[in-house]
Design a protein around this motif. Structure first.
Motif, PDB file in Angstrom:
ATOM      1  N   ALA A 141       0.804  -1.144  -0.048  1.00  0.00           N
ATOM      2  CA  ALA A 141       0.191   0.138  -0.024  1.00  0.00           C
ATOM      3  C   ALA A 141       0.761   1.095  -0.064  1.00  0.00           C
ATOM      4  O   ALA A 141       2.021   1.184   0.363  1.00  0.00           O
ATOM      5  CB  ALA A 141      -0.755   0.038   1.155  1.00  0.00           C
ATOM      6  N   ALA A 142       0.397   2.296  -0.384  1.00  0.00           N
ATOM      7  CA  ALA A 142       0.980   3.642  -0.679  1.00  0.00           C
ATOM      8  C   ALA A 142       0.165   4.713   0.223  1.00  0.00           C
ATOM      9  O   ALA A 142      -0.999   4.794   0.030  1.00  0.00           O
ATOM     10  CB  ALA A 142       1.419   3.971  -1.855  1.00  0.00           C
ATOM     11  N   GLU A 143       1.228   5.799   0.783  1.00  0.00           N
ATOM     12  CA  GLU A 143       0.417   6.764   1.345  1.00  0.00           C
ATOM     13  C   GLU A 143       1.297   7.967   0.953  1.00  0.00           C
ATOM     14  O   GLU A 143       2.387   7.866   0.697  1.00  0.00           O
ATOM     15  CB  GLU A 143       0.461   7.003   3.117  1.00  0.00           C
ATOM     16  CG  GLU A 143      -0.337   5.844   3.526  1.00  0.00           C
ATOM     17  CD  GLU A 143      -0.237   5.860   5.232  1.00  0.00           C
ATOM     18  OE1 GLU A 143      -0.846   6.610   5.640  1.00  0.00           O
ATOM     19  OE2 GLU A 143       0.776   5.218   5.519  1.00  0.00           O
ATOM     20  N   VAL A 144       0.640   9.128   0.356  1.00  0.00           N
ATOM     21  CA  VAL A 144       1.470   9.928  -0.356  1.00  0.00           C
ATOM     22  C   VAL A 144       1.278  11.355   0.421  1.00  0.00           C
ATOM     23  O   VAL A 144      -0.026  11.774   0.573  1.00  0.00           O
ATOM     24  CB  VAL A 144       1.066  10.275  -1.795  1.00  0.00           C
ATOM     25  CG1 VAL A 144       1.620  11.376  -2.512  1.00  0.00           C
ATOM     26  CG2 VAL A 144       0.910   8.944  -2.478  1.00  0.00           C
ATOM     27  N   TYR A 145       2.525  12.043   0.728  1.00  0.00           N
ATOM     28  CA  TYR A 145       2.351  13.156   1.474  1.00  0.00           C
ATOM     29  C   TYR A 145       2.632  14.353   0.233  1.00  0.00           C
ATOM     30  O   TYR A 145       3.383  14.263  -0.598  1.00  0.00           O
ATOM     31  CB  TYR A 145       3.357  13.519   2.591  1.00  0.00           C
ATOM     32  CG  TYR A 145       3.703  14.836   3.114  1.00  0.00           C
ATOM     33  CD1 TYR A 145       2.630  15.407   4.078  1.00  0.00           C
ATOM     34  CD2 TYR A 145       4.828  15.557   2.535  1.00  0.00           C
ATOM     35  CE1 TYR A 145       3.148  16.611   4.480  1.00  0.00           C
ATOM     36  CE2 TYR A 145       4.960  16.833   2.877  1.00  0.00           C
ATOM     37  CZ  TYR A 145       4.004  17.321   4.092  1.00  0.00           C
ATOM     38  OH  TYR A 145       4.462  18.734   4.538  1.00  0.00           O
ATOM     39  N   CYS A 146       1.673  15.521   0.343  1.00  0.00           N
ATOM     40  CA  CYS A 146       1.882  16.639  -0.497  1.00  0.00           C
ATOM     41  C   CYS A 146       2.175  17.690   0.417  1.00  0.00           C
ATOM     42  O   CYS A 146       1.609  18.219   1.278  1.00  0.00           O
ATOM     43  CB  CYS A 146       0.712  16.847  -1.225  1.00  0.00           C
ATOM     44  SG  CYS A 146       0.373  18.321  -2.230  1.00  0.00           S
ATOM     45  N   SER A 147       3.369  18.543   0.063  1.00  0.00           N
ATOM     46  CA  SER A 147       3.845  19.391   0.609  1.00  0.00           C
ATOM     47  C   SER A 147       2.908  20.958   0.393  1.00  0.00           C
ATOM     48  O   SER A 147       2.866  21.914   1.241  1.00  0.00           O
ATOM     49  CB  SER A 147       5.382  20.035   0.221  1.00  0.00           C
ATOM     50  OG  SER A 147       5.127  20.517  -1.117  1.00  0.00           O
ATOM     51  N   VAL A 148       2.259  20.877  -0.568  1.00  0.00           N
ATOM     52  CA  VAL A 148       1.070  21.994  -0.756  1.00  0.00           C
ATOM     53  C   VAL A 148      -0.138  21.727   0.274  1.00  0.00           C
ATOM     54  O   VAL A 148      -0.524  22.962   0.939  1.00  0.00           O
ATOM     55  CB  VAL A 148       0.420  22.038  -2.013  1.00  0.00           C
ATOM     56  CG1 VAL A 148      -0.432  22.950  -2.229  1.00  0.00           C
ATOM     57  CG2 VAL A 148       1.557  22.026  -3.294  1.00  0.00           C
ATOM     58  N   THR A 149      -0.572  20.731   0.426  1.00  0.00           N
ATOM     59  CA  THR A 149      -1.587  20.635   1.478  1.00  0.00           C
ATOM     60  C   THR A 149      -0.981  20.134   2.749  1.00  0.00           C
ATOM     61  O   THR A 149      -1.911  20.235   3.985  1.00  0.00           O
ATOM     62  CB  THR A 149      -2.570  19.290   0.971  1.00  0.00           C
ATOM     63  OG1 THR A 149      -1.826  18.150   0.866  1.00  0.00           O
ATOM     64  CG2 THR A 149      -3.177  19.840  -0.400  1.00  0.00           C
ATOM     65  N   ASP A 150       0.122  19.743   2.847  1.00  0.00           N
ATOM     66  CA  ASP A 150       0.815  19.167   4.320  1.00  0.00           C
ATOM     67  C   ASP A 150       0.012  18.251   4.896  1.00  0.00           C
ATOM     68  O   ASP A 150      -0.415  18.108   6.042  1.00  0.00           O
ATOM     69  CB  ASP A 150       0.768  20.464   5.098  1.00  0.00           C
ATOM     70  CG  ASP A 150       1.659  20.132   6.363  1.00  0.00           C
ATOM     71  OD1 ASP A 150       2.778  19.277   6.338  1.00  0.00           O
ATOM     72  OD2 ASP A 150       1.495  20.725   7.507  1.00  0.00           O
ATOM     73  N   ALA A 151      -0.495  17.282   3.990  1.00  0.00           N
ATOM     74  CA  ALA A 151      -1.343  16.215   4.535  1.00  0.00           C
ATOM     75  C   ALA A 151      -1.018  14.737   3.652  1.00  0.00           C
ATOM     76  O   ALA A 151      -0.558  14.927   2.748  1.00  0.00           O
ATOM     77  CB  ALA A 151      -2.726  16.375   4.173  1.00  0.00           C
ATOM     78  N   TRP A 152      -1.274  13.506   4.150  1.00  0.00           N
ATOM     79  CA  TRP A 152      -1.242  12.232   3.573  1.00  0.00           C
ATOM     80  C   TRP A 152      -2.503  11.799   2.995  1.00  0.00           C
ATOM     81  O   TRP A 152      -3.501  12.241   3.506  1.00  0.00           O
ATOM     82  CB  TRP A 152      -0.627  11.348   4.592  1.00  0.00           C
ATOM     83  CG  TRP A 152       0.684  11.594   5.098  1.00  0.00           C
ATOM     84  CD1 TRP A 152       0.966  12.188   6.323  1.00  0.00           C
ATOM     85  CD2 TRP A 152       2.052  10.873   4.578  1.00  0.00           C
ATOM     86  NE1 TRP A 152       2.268  11.989   6.797  1.00  0.00           N
ATOM     87  CE2 TRP A 152       2.782  11.180   5.402  1.00  0.00           C
ATOM     88  CE3 TRP A 152       2.117  10.034   3.411  1.00  0.00           C
ATOM     89  CZ2 TRP A 152       4.258  10.864   5.324  1.00  0.00           C
ATOM     90  CZ3 TRP A 152       3.395   9.834   3.293  1.00  0.00           C
ATOM     91  CH2 TRP A 152       4.504  10.118   4.078  1.00  0.00           C
ATOM     92  N   THR A 153      -2.326  11.312   1.740  1.00  0.00           N
ATOM     93  CA  THR A 153      -3.565  10.596   1.365  1.00  0.00           C
ATOM     94  C   THR A 153      -3.061   9.065   1.004  1.00  0.00           C
ATOM     95  O   THR A 153      -1.867   8.921   0.777  1.00  0.00           O
ATOM     96  CB  THR A 153      -4.113  11.303  -0.025  1.00  0.00           C
ATOM     97  OG1 THR A 153      -2.774  11.245  -0.997  1.00  0.00           O
ATOM     98  CG2 THR A 153      -4.554  12.716   0.427  1.00  0.00           C
TER      99      THR A 153
END
Length: 360
Positions: A140-152
């Motif tokens: 499984a993968a979780e992705v952090y985005c520096s724009v939203t500062d959150a994981w999906t």
């Protein structure tokens, strides 16, 4: 330390050196990260054989026992607390950013990806973990985005029963090219996760033989924008390139015997163990089609096109110091620059205090 992105895009510099860690038999770090300069295509520097000239740095203040997982755009992706906490760090700029907690506390592999089309230093962090649902192994993968500062979350993909339970060496676990993150999670397949999440996750068949699965005989990486896969098949080391149709083309092939002979030339005037012992591919150089190898207590880089070898590090206190060195290495190419691409887009309060030292 407040860390904000700049408007300068993160164009990578040429690789000038590498970080390395000494690992135990379960691929856990046994040393703090150390930095060494590198002079591929030039005569080896004398300090490559001197343990006193490493550029040691406490990358995450307060956490000396960290593990490096990935290197990109002068930034290191590291973990602490047995891989539970992730940090994005630029040692050259003395910056470190703590990522929010993930839902999964396990970590098989991780990588960072910068958005080349963005006007700022936006990036994503991919964290891969192995899970079991009703007895079925999945990645499984979780992705952090520096724009939203959150994981999906991304949709998991099923693994075969032959999938390794032991992570590959960190520098060989993940590679990014052509809009995909490729993860080495099985004996004969890579798992491709679409960076944008617009395409389904799929498996890519590897050019394997009947050799048993061993993580220390394989390496995955990128050179000149292409996914490369190195594989030690008996006494022959081959490098394959992933084609646009996801077939493989063999680019290079050298024998282990030839590599040890090349080492004897490159290591002069120091002595090379006879008979040779530990040999393992560690990863790819990045700028050129170069491969890092561990050869007993040495780390070498071989430029595959020119067949030029450089001894970039020797563990003092190994064979020539009165005992055989039995550890292994993890190696990450590095391009020092102060681009400022560390924190989330809006800054924040999770920057880790200054206190880093790196002599470049």
């Amino acid at each position: 330390m407040a860390t904000t992105s700049t408007s300068t895009t993160t164009t990578p510099k040429k690789i000038e050196g590498f970080y390395y860690q000494i690992l135990d038999s379960s691929m856990k770090p046994q040393s703090a990260p150390l930095y060494m300069p590198m002079t591929l295509h030039k005569p080896p520097r004398a300090h490559h054989n001197n343990n006193n000239n490493n550029y040691s740095v406490q990358i995450v203040p307060g956490f000396p026992n960290i593990e490096i997982h990935y290197s990109s755009h002068c930034v290191l992706l590291v973990s602490a607390r047995n891989r539970a906490d992730l940090y994005v760090c630029n040692p050259c700029a003395a910056q470190c950013w703590s990522l929010p907690a993930r839902e999964s506390r396990s970590l098989f592999a991780t990588a960072i990806d910068f958005d080349a089309s963005a006007t700022t230093n936006a990036y994503r962090v991919f964290a891969f973990s192995k899970v079991f649902i009703m007895g079925q192994p999945l990645i499984a993968a979780e992705v952090y985005c520096s724009v939203t500062d959150a994981w999906t979350k991304r949709s998991p993909i099923a693994l075969t029963r032959e999938a390794t339970t032991q992570p590959p060496p960190p520098a060989s676990a993940v590679a990014k090219a052509n809009g995909g993150m490729y993860v080495m999670a099985e004996r004969d397949r890579l798992m491709r996760f679409d960076v944008e999440g617009s395409a389904p996750t799929r498996a890519v068949r590897l050019p394997t033989t009947g050799e048993p699965w061993r993580v220390d005989t394989r390496c995955l990486g990128v050179s000149e924008g292409m996914i490369l896969y190195g594989f030690l098949d008996g006494f022959l080391f081959r490098v394959w390139e992933l084609q646009s149709d996801e077939g493989w083309k063999m680019r290079h092939s050298v024998t282990v015997q030839w590599l040890w002979g090349k080492l004897r030339e490159a290591a002069m005037p120091t002595r090379v163990r006879t008979p040779p012992g530990v040999f393992a591919p560690l990863g790819f150089h990045g700028d050129v089609e170069g491969v890092f190898f561990q050869m007993d207590e040495r780390v070498v880089v071989l430029e595959m096109k020119t067949k030029e070898m450089e001894v970039v590090y020797r563990k003092v206190g190994g064979m020539e110091g009165g005992g055989e060195f039995r550890g292994s290495f993890s190696v990450f190419s590095y391009s020092p620059c102060k681009c400022g691409a560390v924190g989330a887009e809006g800054g924040g309060s999770r920057g880790v205090d200054d206190g880093l030292e790196l002599k470049l």
